[in-house]
Every structure is written in structure tokens, then in C-alpha cells.
Write an enzyme that holds these catalytic residues in place. Structure first.
Site, PDB file in Angstrom:
ATOM      1  N   GLY A 208       0.829  -1.203   0.000  1.00 49.75           N
ATOM      2  CA  GLY A 208       0.000   0.000   0.000  1.00 49.75           C
ATOM      3  C   GLY A 208       0.851   1.235   0.000  1.00 49.75           C
ATOM      4  O   GLY A 208       2.068   1.168  -0.162  1.00 49.75           O
ATOM      5  N   ASN A 209       0.229   2.368   0.184  1.00 51.92           N
ATOM      6  CA  ASN A 209       0.965   3.627   0.276  1.00 51.92           C
ATOM      7  C   ASN A 209       0.219   4.549   1.227  1.00 51.92           C
ATOM      8  O   ASN A 209      -0.945   4.306   1.543  1.00 51.92           O
ATOM      9  CB  ASN A 209       1.154   4.242  -1.119  1.00 51.92           C
ATOM     10  CG  ASN A 209      -0.169   4.620  -1.740  1.00 51.92           C
ATOM     11  OD1 ASN A 209      -0.837   5.534  -1.299  1.00 51.92           O
ATOM     12  ND2 ASN A 209      -0.577   3.866  -2.769  1.00 51.92           N
ATOM     13  N   PRO A 210       0.877   5.589   1.723  1.00 54.61           N
ATOM     14  CA  PRO A 210       0.239   6.386   2.788  1.00 54.61           C
ATOM     15  C   PRO A 210      -0.777   7.425   2.323  1.00 54.61           C
ATOM     16  O   PRO A 210      -1.189   8.272   3.114  1.00 54.61           O
ATOM     17  CB  PRO A 210       1.430   7.083   3.466  1.00 54.61           C
ATOM     18  CG  PRO A 210       2.557   6.982   2.525  1.00 54.61           C
ATOM     19  CD  PRO A 210       2.240   6.044   1.419  1.00 54.61           C
TER      20      PRO A 210
END
Ligand code: CTP
Length: 393
Positions: A208-210
Site C-alpha cells: 500500500g501507500n500512505p
């Protein structure tokens, strides 16, 4: 949007009257001048002093015999209002407004104003469902009043049913919508993506990513407030905004499918989502155990949604970069055949992931790059939409 706007908040005698204090507080904090008007019965539920304390302004309540002087001043206030909000609105005030009565300060204000009126009912379920209340609400709607429907839930009587005052965020959204005014996107269909996509590794892990989704949500809400019909395709868990069609997705493939479907009727696609570029070649059905000293994941590319999407509509992309920001953004503009790209420096703490502010440069196919100062994501959204409006002409 609320800065220096005059909002008249009419409070009537419902048990939910205490929630009006929080609404008054939210409006005041957002920069509005909040003028509170209460019916006599509302003052039985919450004191004018509380509201005065929250707004820092005098409160008009029926417990003061409305002298001629008060009424004249009050009509002046009704004329100065940018928006009038009746929250909570009882069946009684709804009936009075529908009939055009003006025998208390709240109904008098409503009759005397030309500003949009928002009504947020709160009452017992039987009173709400009573055909006469429904008829009255229908009459108000037909006259252009904005009704923020009550919610289903536990009521003061202990019974469950529809009648609870709507969530304050919904009422706030209706107020902002009514103040949106310019409506320069009326009749336009916009597709906005938001959030960071996730690609499963096993049942408990993902890539994922923030990305929080805040920029995409700000765009969707700003477009809605300017009259657009908005579809928000989101991989974010932010609360669902009012008045927007929301399509929740998780992976890049799901987002692609939703985008391809939504753009069929769209005037513009705004891809604010942070899409994972790679996913595990295989997803493990069972949880990967840490028995081995190391683990290598084989990754494969996900689709480039914006690069591959087909159709005739305006394309706006985002380029979250850490180096050579403008040059990299310009390459993406050309490669993905975009009309506009929004470049931002993710290494800057105030314009990276998750924060409420952003500092971007808007780059079009032609013309000068527009470097904007640090501003709220909502303000950035409106700047982007100004360009979208121009490009759609
Ligand atoms: N984008 C997309 N599909 C992807 C990756 C990105 O639609 N698989 C969109 C993003 O939503 C954004 C734009 O393309 O609007 C640019 O995204 P970005 O991640 O900056 O660029 P990439 O194309 O992924 O290029 P790179 O990773 O090489 O920077």
C-alpha cells in the site's frame, strides 16, 4: 467558504437542540458569523447563554417579548443572511414554514429572508412519518428549501426509527453546498479518484501507500459544491461525503474497472488516487509464516489506469514527485495525454501525504506553469476546478 458569511441558525424545541450548540461552534470555527434565533420551546432545552458563549454574539429568543424594535432589527438580519439553517426543526416549525406563519422569531426570519433555507428535521418517528409532516416537507422542497433528512436510529422515546437529527457533517455539507453559489460546474459530470490502492500479499498483508485520500475528497466535495454530478472512486476510508456517488474499491484492477465504467458519461476524469504500480504475482491464500530467514516477493505491473483509459473527456493527472518535480510531471502530461497535471513535492512535510495542506504547480498543455503557494487541500481543489471550468468551455 464560510469565512465572513452570515449564517442564521434557527433552533426549535427538540431534544436534539443541544446538538445545535456544536453546529454553532463548527460554523463559528469555520469563520462564519453565526446569528442564533430560538423559539421559546428551544430555550427549554438549551439556554441562549450557551449559544451566546459559543458564537460570541447576542441570541434572539422568544423569551424576550418580540418588540417592534426587535422585529425590525430581525428582518434586517434575515435580509443580511447568506443562508438560514433550521436545526433541529420540529414538526411544528415545519408546519408553520409550510403555511407561511410568522408568530415566533424562527418562522418570522424564514418568512423574511431571501437566502437559501436548510431544514434539518428531528422528531419522533411517528410525527416524522405522519402524512401531514411529509406533505409539509414536500411543500417546502417544492419551494426550494433544502431538507437534510433525519437518520434512522434510537430516538429520545427509546424507540428506533427515522427521526434523529442528521449528522452535523451532513448539515455542514448542505450549508457549504448552499453557499457554493457559483455553480460553474452545473450539469457537468466529474469522475474523481482518491486514496491509495492496496494489493494483497496474503490474508493479512498488502502493498500500500500512505495516501489518505484527502486531496481527492476535497476535489469531489468542491466539484459537488460547484454544481457538478460527482462520482468518487475511492480506496480511502474517509467518511462518505453527502451528495456524491461513492464507489469503494481496493485494488488497481478494481479502480480501473470502476473508472472505465464511470467515464462513459463523464466530462472530466481527475485521478488524484495513488495507484500501486506493482502487485504480487500470486496472492497467498494462507498467511505466510516467518519460518524462512528471507522472503522474495515476485511483483507484476498493475494497469496504468489514466494512461490506458479510453474516451473523449478532460483528463487531469497528479504527479507526486520527490525529484525533478516539474520535468517529471511534464513527461507524464505528455505520456498520458493529459490536459492538466498537478505536481507536488511529497518530500515537503506540508504538502505530502495525509496532511490538510498542499503546495502544487498546475501544468497545462499550453501556457505558463502556475505555481501556487501553500494552501488547504480544499483551496487547491478549487484552483484545479477553476482550470477545469476553463478547459471545459
Ligand atoms: N496512475 C494511474 N495508474 C497507475 C499509476 C498512476 O492511473 N497504475 C495515475 C495517478 O493517479 C496519477 C498519475 O497517473 O494521476 C501519475 O501517477 P504517478 O504515480 O505519479 O506516476 P506513474 O505513472 O506511476 O509513474 P512513476 O511511478 O514512474 O512516477
Amino acid at each position: 467558504m464560510l469565512t465572513n458569511k452570515t449564517v442564521i441558525l434557527g433552533i426549535t424545541g427538540s431534544i436534539a437542540a443541544y446538538k445545535a450548540a456544536e453546529l454553532a461552534s463548527k460554523l463559528t470555527q469555520a469563520g462564519a458569523k453565526v446569528e442564533v434565533v430560538m423559539t421559546g420551546s428551544a430555550t427549554e432545552f438549551i439556554t441562549p447563554l450557551t449559544l451566546r458563549g459559543v458564537t460570541g454574539r447576542p441570541v434572539v429568543a422568544d423569551m424576550f417579548e418580540p418588540t417592534l424594535e426587535w422585529s425590525i432589527e430581525h428582518v434586517a438580519l434575515a435580509e443580511a443572511a447568506d443562508v438560514v439553517v433550521i436545526a433541529p426543526a420540529t414538526a411544528n416549525i415545519i408546519a408553520k414554514m409550510a403555511a407561511g406563519l410568522a408568530d415566533d422569531m424562527v418562522s418570522l426570519t424564514v418568512l423574511a429572508t431571501k437566502a437559501p433555507v436548510i431544514v434539518a428535521p428531528a422528531m419522533n418517528v411517528n410525527m416524522f412519518e405522519n402524512p401531514v409532516t411529509q406533505e409539509n416537507l414536500a411543500r417546502l422542497k417544492a419551494r426550494g428549501f433544502i431538507i437534510v433528512d433525519p437518520e434512522y436510529g434510537r430516538l429520545a422515546s427509546g424507540a428506533k426509527g427515522k427521526g434523529r437529527l442528521a449528522e452535523l457533517d451532513k448539515i455542514m455539507a448542505a450549508i457549504e453546498g448552499a453557499l457554493g453559489g457559483s455553480a460553474d460546474l452545473a450539469g457537468k459530470r466529474l469522475v474523481v479518484t482518491a486514496g491509495g490502492t492496496r494489493e494483497r500479499i496474503d490474508p493479512v498483508r498488502y502493498i500500500g501507500n500512505p495516501s489518505s485520500g484527502k486531496m481527492g475528497y476535497a476535489l469531489a466535495e468542491a466539484a459537488r459544491d460547484r454544481g457538478a454530478k460527482v462520482t468518487l472512486i475511492t480506496a480511502s476510508s474517509l467518511p462518505q461525503p453527502e451528495g456524491i456517488t461513492v464507489v469503494p474499491v481496493e485494488t488497481a484492477a478494481q479502480m480501473k474497472q470502476a473508472v472505465d465504467r464511470a467515464v462513459a458519461k463523464a466530462d472530466a476524469l481527475l485521478m488524484a488516487a495513488a495507484v500501486a504500480d506493482y502487485k504480487p504475482r500470486t496472492v497467498s491464500r494462507s498467511k505466510i509464516k516467518k519460518a524462512r530467514p528471507g522472503l522474495t516477493l515476485k511483483l507484476v505491473r498493475t494497469p496504468d489506469i489514466l494512461g490506458e483509459v479510453k474516451g473523449k473527456f478532460l483528463r487531469v493527472g497528479f504527479a507526486a514527485e520527490s525529484d525533478n518535480i516539474i520535468a517529471n510531471a511534464k513527461k507524464k502530461l505528455v505520456k498520458k495525454n493529459l490536459d492538466l497535471i498537478v505536481a507536488n513535492d511529497i518530500t515537503d512535510k506540508k504538502s505530502g501525504f495525509g496532511v490538510d495542506t498542499n503546495k502544487v504547480t498546475l501544468i497545462g498543455k499550453q501556457g505558463k506553469d502556475e505555481s501556487l503557494p501553500l494552501m488547504s487541500k480544499r483551496e487547491v481543489a478549487d484552483k484545479i476546478l477553476d482550470r477545469v471550468v476553463g478547459l471545459l468551455k
